[in-house]
Design a protein around this motif. Structure first.
Motif, PDB file in Angstrom:
ATOM      1  N   SER A 374       0.817  -1.217   0.000  1.00 35.38           N
ATOM      2  CA  SER A 374       0.000   0.000   0.000  1.00 35.38           C
ATOM      3  C   SER A 374       0.851   1.267   0.000  1.00 35.38           C
ATOM      4  CB  SER A 374      -0.949   0.009   1.205  1.00 35.38           C
ATOM      5  OG  SER A 374      -0.190  -0.028   2.419  1.00 35.38           O
ATOM      6  N   PHE A 375       2.109   1.164   0.455  1.00 37.79           N
ATOM      7  CA  PHE A 375       2.993   2.326   0.442  1.00 37.79           C
ATOM      8  C   PHE A 375       3.343   2.748  -0.988  1.00 37.79           C
ATOM      9  CE2 PHE A 375       5.789  -1.257  -0.078  1.00 37.79           C
ATOM     10  CZ  PHE A 375       6.800  -0.801  -0.925  1.00 37.79           C
ATOM     11  N   TRP A 376       3.276   1.809  -1.918  1.00 32.59           N
ATOM     12  CA  TRP A 376       3.719   2.067  -3.289  1.00 32.59           C
ATOM     13  C   TRP A 376       2.509   2.478  -4.109  1.00 32.59           C
ATOM     14  CZ3 TRP A 376       6.766   4.065  -6.304  1.00 32.59           C
ATOM     15  CH2 TRP A 376       7.045   3.656  -7.598  1.00 32.59           C
ATOM     16  N   GLN A 377       2.278   3.777  -4.125  1.00 34.19           N
ATOM     17  CA  GLN A 377       1.123   4.349  -4.813  1.00 34.19           C
ATOM     18  C   GLN A 377       1.548   5.662  -5.459  1.00 34.19           C
ATOM     19  OE1 GLN A 377       0.446   7.152  -2.978  1.00 34.19           O
ATOM     20  NE2 GLN A 377       1.535   6.487  -1.173  1.00 34.19           N
ATOM     21  N   PHE A 378       0.605   6.392  -6.025  1.00 30.86           N
ATOM     22  CA  PHE A 378       0.937   7.543  -6.846  1.00 30.86           C
ATOM     23  C   PHE A 378       1.667   8.632  -6.071  1.00 30.86           C
ATOM     24  CE2 PHE A 378       0.509  10.610 -10.220  1.00 30.86           C
ATOM     25  CZ  PHE A 378       0.391   9.827 -11.365  1.00 30.86           C
ATOM     26  N   GLY A 379       1.382   8.741  -4.781  1.00 37.33           N
ATOM     27  CA  GLY A 379       2.040   9.761  -3.970  1.00 37.33           C
ATOM     28  C   GLY A 379       3.528   9.547  -3.836  1.00 37.33           C
ATOM     29  N   LEU A 380       4.009   8.311  -4.026  1.00 32.75           N
ATOM     30  CA  LEU A 380       5.438   8.017  -4.034  1.00 32.75           C
ATOM     31  C   LEU A 380       5.968   7.954  -5.459  1.00 32.75           C
ATOM     32  CD1 LEU A 380       8.036   7.285  -2.565  1.00 32.75           C
ATOM     33  CD2 LEU A 380       7.257   4.896  -2.475  1.00 32.75           C
ATOM     34  N   LEU A 381       5.153   7.435  -6.377  1.00 31.78           N
ATOM     35  CA  LEU A 381       5.577   7.336  -7.774  1.00 31.78           C
ATOM     36  C   LEU A 381       5.872   8.716  -8.366  1.00 31.78           C
ATOM     37  CD1 LEU A 381       5.969   5.952 -10.517  1.00 31.78           C
ATOM     38  CD2 LEU A 381       3.470   5.985 -10.796  1.00 31.78           C
ATOM     39  N   ALA A 382       4.993   9.684  -8.152  1.00 29.18           N
ATOM     40  CA  ALA A 382       5.157  11.000  -8.775  1.00 29.18           C
ATOM     41  C   ALA A 382       6.474  11.675  -8.365  1.00 29.18           C
ATOM     42  CB  ALA A 382       3.957  11.887  -8.444  1.00 29.18           C
ATOM     43  N   PRO A 383       6.849  11.719  -7.062  1.00 24.38           N
ATOM     44  CA  PRO A 383       8.140  12.330  -6.705  1.00 24.38           C
ATOM     45  C   PRO A 383       9.340  11.575  -7.278  1.00 24.38           C
ATOM     46  CG  PRO A 383       6.709  12.201  -4.786  1.00 24.38           C
ATOM     47  CD  PRO A 383       6.050  11.396  -5.858  1.00 24.38           C
ATOM     48  N   LEU A 384       9.287  10.245  -7.256  1.00 24.74           N
ATOM     49  CA  LEU A 384      10.395   9.471  -7.819  1.00 24.74           C
ATOM     50  C   LEU A 384      10.525   9.714  -9.319  1.00 24.74           C
ATOM     51  CD1 LEU A 384      10.101   6.032  -5.967  1.00 24.74           C
ATOM     52  CD2 LEU A 384      11.688   7.918  -5.509  1.00 24.74           C
ATOM     53  N   ALA A 385       9.377   9.767 -10.002  1.00 26.82           N
ATOM     54  CA  ALA A 385       9.415  10.052 -11.436  1.00 26.82           C
ATOM     55  C   ALA A 385       9.960  11.453 -11.694  1.00 26.82           C
ATOM     56  CB  ALA A 385       8.016   9.908 -12.031  1.00 26.82           C
ATOM     57  N   ALA A 386       9.634  12.399 -10.814  1.00 22.29           N
ATOM     58  CA  ALA A 386      10.155  13.758 -10.963  1.00 22.29           C
ATOM     59  C   ALA A 386      11.675  13.764 -10.897  1.00 22.29           C
ATOM     60  CB  ALA A 386       9.568  14.661  -9.876  1.00 22.29           C
ATOM     61  N   ILE A 387      12.258  12.956 -10.012  1.00 23.22           N
ATOM     62  CA  ILE A 387      13.723  12.847  -9.930  1.00 23.22           C
ATOM     63  C   ILE A 387      14.285  12.357 -11.258  1.00 23.22           C
ATOM     64  CG2 ILE A 387      15.624  11.590  -8.850  1.00 23.22           C
ATOM     65  CD1 ILE A 387      14.054  11.598  -6.259  1.00 23.22           C
ATOM     66  N   GLY A 388      13.665  11.300 -11.809  1.00 22.79           N
ATOM     67  CA  GLY A 388      14.138  10.764 -13.073  1.00 22.79           C
ATOM     68  C   GLY A 388      13.990  11.739 -14.223  1.00 22.79           C
ATOM     69  N   LEU A 389      12.875  12.443 -14.263  1.00 23.05           N
ATOM     70  CA  LEU A 389      12.639  13.409 -15.339  1.00 23.05           C
ATOM     71  C   LEU A 389      13.674  14.524 -15.324  1.00 23.05           C
ATOM     72  CD1 LEU A 389       8.751  13.592 -15.094  1.00 23.05           C
ATOM     73  CD2 LEU A 389      10.012  12.914 -17.145  1.00 23.05           C
ATOM     74  N   VAL A 390      14.009  15.009 -14.127  1.00 22.78           N
ATOM     75  CA  VAL A 390      14.988  16.090 -14.019  1.00 22.78           C
ATOM     76  C   VAL A 390      16.397  15.585 -14.334  1.00 22.78           C
ATOM     77  CG1 VAL A 390      16.064  17.747 -12.449  1.00 22.78           C
ATOM     78  CG2 VAL A 390      13.598  17.382 -12.373  1.00 22.78           C
ATOM     79  N   MET A 391      16.730  14.410 -13.851  1.00 22.85           N
ATOM     80  CA  MET A 391      18.093  13.900 -14.007  1.00 22.85           C
ATOM     81  C   MET A 391      18.396  13.421 -15.422  1.00 22.85           C
ATOM     82  SD  MET A 391      18.613  11.922 -10.354  1.00 22.85           S
ATOM     83  CE  MET A 391      20.392  11.775 -10.486  1.00 22.85           C
ATOM     84  N   THR A 392      17.391  13.190 -16.232  1.00 20.73           N
ATOM     85  CA  THR A 392      17.613  12.755 -17.619  1.00 20.73           C
ATOM     86  C   THR A 392      17.289  13.851 -18.615  1.00 20.73           C
ATOM     87  OG1 THR A 392      15.365  11.823 -17.721  1.00 20.73           O
ATOM     88  CG2 THR A 392      17.146  10.329 -17.059  1.00 20.73           C
ATOM     89  N   ARG A 393      17.180  15.085 -18.144  1.00 27.70           N
ATOM     90  CA  ARG A 393      16.736  16.164 -19.028  1.00 27.70           C
ATOM     91  C   ARG A 393      17.717  16.431 -20.172  1.00 27.70           C
ATOM     92  NH1 ARG A 393      18.763  18.083 -14.394  1.00 27.70           N
ATOM     93  NH2 ARG A 393      20.175  19.889 -14.371  1.00 27.70           N
ATOM     94  N   ASP A 394      19.008  16.088 -20.011  1.00 29.30           N
ATOM     95  CA  ASP A 394      19.959  16.289 -21.093  1.00 29.30           C
ATOM     96  C   ASP A 394      19.704  15.358 -22.276  1.00 29.30           C
ATOM     97  OD1 ASP A 394      21.219  18.272 -19.725  1.00 29.30           O
ATOM     98  OD2 ASP A 394      22.806  16.995 -18.907  1.00 29.30           O
ATOM     99  N   ARG A 395      18.903  14.327 -22.060  1.00 27.79           N
ATOM    100  CA  ARG A 395      18.603  13.368 -23.128  1.00 27.79           C
ATOM    101  C   ARG A 395      17.211  13.622 -23.712  1.00 27.79           C
ATOM    102  NH1 ARG A 395      19.592   7.575 -20.553  1.00 27.79           N
ATOM    103  NH2 ARG A 395      18.747   7.006 -22.591  1.00 27.79           N
ATOM    104  N   TRP A 396      16.824  14.881 -23.720  1.00 28.93           N
ATOM    105  CA  TRP A 396      15.439  15.199 -24.092  1.00 28.93           C
ATOM    106  C   TRP A 396      15.106  14.774 -25.508  1.00 28.93           C
ATOM    107  CZ3 TRP A 396      14.236  18.433 -28.116  1.00 28.93           C
ATOM    108  CH2 TRP A 396      15.278  19.233 -28.620  1.00 28.93           C
ATOM    109  N   LYS A 397      16.046  14.820 -26.430  1.00 32.39           N
ATOM    110  CA  LYS A 397      15.739  14.414 -27.800  1.00 32.39           C
ATOM    111  C   LYS A 397      15.361  12.933 -27.853  1.00 32.39           C
ATOM    112  CE  LYS A 397      18.434  17.801 -30.414  1.00 32.39           C
ATOM    113  NZ  LYS A 397      19.511  17.993 -31.414  1.00 32.39           N
TER     114      LYS A 397
END
Length: 598
Positions: A374-397
């Protein structure tokens, strides 16, 4: 470990968890006695399986899921347990496809993390176990990602970092790598065709996927590769061909039955109004109070539109009417609408899984698996995904397609109304970024590289704060879900269990009109008129236009001899629905009794 072994292991893990959850939740009344959309889909599937494969009306709801159910019923001889078992298989295959997709852009290690994340994601396990199209849509979306990223992995001209350790070398140190042959192999066009087929099937399952259609040909034409312009357009054309193979027959079928071509359904207008009218809350509310089921949705939308326009309307004209009515109300109060959009945007990332008829909250009371994860839900997924989105921004193409799919889906969700299962398409899109965010975060911490973590962690904290804002009336929505389970128990004939569940729901949230109505109706069925009247009166006070509550309250009052009061409630029904035969006959009956009483 070989890649195939990892894929198999993740698929098996996902299936075992889903199979256990199926067994644990089999006793829930709403699993045995289908309600809402689930009941509609199943009844529709039975009608199709009985021979109505072509149908006799235009599609109002997305048709693929009931047709899949019809095939299972007709040729597999399955019932609800078999459907749930099949969906557990589809959910497991979706995990495998997500691993294969993620590997093509982030490497095997991150792909395995992503597969495990989807395998244990509690809402995914829950949706795979209920009779809803979410499971099928998730499988098709993962298939679409696999086919699309398979094209990219063969054509993309990158810096060589796609499957390398993102921290092992700087972009300046990486030698350019051109993956594309001068003349692409036929398998690339095959993947393009398959992507079109998957997208077409997804559109027939989730209508808002229509907004994704322009993205793919544009992306294929733009994709950095050594393909000639002619080859790029051929690739996009192959994808459009696959899409047309699915949607054109449906459009022609709708045209033959309604005189209007539509590749999917005709419910966009009413749904847009529900999500954007002057009194919209951001979640589903029926056009007519008490008519929350699909049985009424189409007829109410059509009837109300024709009443307001004063003439008959086609299915497309009904949809256009509701769009026009929505924009009219928006223009009257644009600031209120902007505020609503902001609220709905926050709802998209909220931790709470907004229920429809069935609820993750209820299923967690029965399932150890759902409680465990039950801990693994959207409230945890969204922040973790935000980390990935920011850290891979140089590969935007390289990641542009994923960015575009996420952004357009968020717009599509915010543009209508929010339910947990409506936002679920974001989950397979965000999990790869959550996985790469976790792996990169661990690498940076282990190498004591703190500076690059400042922005990702800051963004993740901001997203987490927004995710846990108290936006939803969670107690109210969970109590409503408990009411639905009680209704299912009552339909099975177990009025004792129904009353017990309804009383529990009423204790959780005493001001829900539907709960009080159902509790009053259940007491009426057992002959307990006094508590029935008490709860029906409260239901009418909370929702005066709830005509079913008015009718049953009037019947209870009539049974105990309070005729004049009963007549008032019967008359109240006729002010809203002058053709309500039950109320008309009751008033005629009471009018004949009046002289006798005198």
């Amino acid at each position: 470990m070989p890649c195939w072994a990892l894929l198999t292991g993740i698929g098996v893990l996902a299936f075992i968890l889903r199979w256990i959850c199926l067994a644990e939740t089999a006793a829930i009344a709403s699993t045995q006695q289908l309600l809402g959309d689930a009941a509609t889909y199943y009844a529709w599937a039975e009608k199709i399986a009985a021979g109505s494969w072509y149908g006799d009306t235009t599609f109002y709801q997305a048709p693929l899921y009931p047709y899949v159910l019809a095939i299972l019923i007709k040729f597999g001889g399955v019932a609800v347990p078999g459907i749930r078992f099949t969906q557990a298989i589809l959910g497991s295959l979706a995990c495998v496809l997500l691993v294969a997709s993620t590997k093509k852009v982030f490497g095997l290690r991150t792909a395995v993390v992503a597969g495990v994340m989807l395998a244990i994601y509690s809402p995914a396990i829950y949706y795979d176990g209920i009779v809803q199209k979410t499971s099928l849509a998730s499988f098709l979306l993962c298939g679409l990602l696999w086919a699309s990223l398979s094209i990219q992995s063969r054509l993309f001209v990158s810096s060589g970092l796609s499957n390398a350790d993102p921290l092992s070398k700087s972009r300046e140190e990486a030698a350019p790598v051109a993956v594309t042959p001068e003349h692409p192999k036929p398998i690339v066009y095959l993947f393009s065709l398959v992507a079109g087929l998957f997208l077409g099937l997804l559109v027939l399952t989730r209508e808002n996927a229509l907004l994704w259609i322009p993205l793919f040909p544009i992306w294929m034409i733009w994709l950095p590769s050594s393909l000639s312009r002619r080859q790029r357009f051929a690739l996009a054309g192959t994808m459009i061909l696959g899409l047309a193979m699915v949607l054109v027959p449906v459009a022609a079928r709708n045209g033959s039955l309604g005189g209007e071509w539509s590749p999917t359904t005709f419910q966009a207008g009413p749904n847009f109004y529900i999500g954007n009218n002057a009194h919209a809350s951001g979640i589903y509310e029926p056009l007519v109070p008490g008519h929350e089921t699909p049985v009424y949705e189409r007829s109410d939308a059509h009837r109300l539109a024709e009443q307001e326009t004063g003439h008959e309307l086609t299915a497309r004209e009904v949809s256009r009417f509701w769009f026009a009515k929505s924009w009219s109300e928006i223009r009257q109060s644009p600031l209120s609408w902007i505020s609503l959009l902001v609220r709905k945007t926050a709802m998209v990332v909220n931790h709470f899984e907004v229920p429809d008829v069935e609820s993750l909250f209820i299923h967690q009371q029965y399932s150890v698996v759902l409680k465990l994860f039950s801990f693994w839900q959207f409230g945890l997924l969204a922040p973790l995904a935000a980390i990935g989105l920011v850290m891979t921004r140089d590969r935007w193409k390289e990641l542009l397609l994923l960015y575009a799919l996420i952004a357009v889906m968020i717009v599509a969700i915010v543009g209508f109304f929010i339910l947990g299962r409506y936002r679920f398409p974001l989950v397979p899109l965000l999990i790869p970024f959550a996985a790469v965010g976790v792996t990169l975060f661990i690498q940076m911490v282990s190498r004591r590289r703190w500076r690059p973590l400042r922005m990702p962690v800051g963004v993740a904290i901001l997203v987490a704060i927004v995710s846990y804002l108290p936006i939803h009336a969670e107690n109210h929505l969970n109590a409503s879900s408990l009411t639905n389970v009680a209704v299912a128990a009552g339909q099975q004939g177990d009025l004792g269990a129904a009353i017990m569940l309804l009383e529990q729901s009423n204790r959780m949230q005493p001001d829900i009109a539907e709960t009080n109505y159902n509790l009053g109706f259940a007491y009426k069925q057992t002959g307990q008129m006094q508590p029935a009247i008490e709860h029906l009166v409260k239901a009418v006070q909370l929702e005066p236009d709830l005509m079913t509550a008015n009718f049953h309250l009037a019947e209870c009052l009539e049974r105990i001899g309070r005729f004049e009061e009963a007549k008032l409630f019967y008359a109240n029904i006729l002010t809203v629905d002058p053709n309500h035969t039950g109320a008309v006959r009751a008033l005629e009956r009471l009018d004949t009794l009046a002289p006798q009483a005198q």
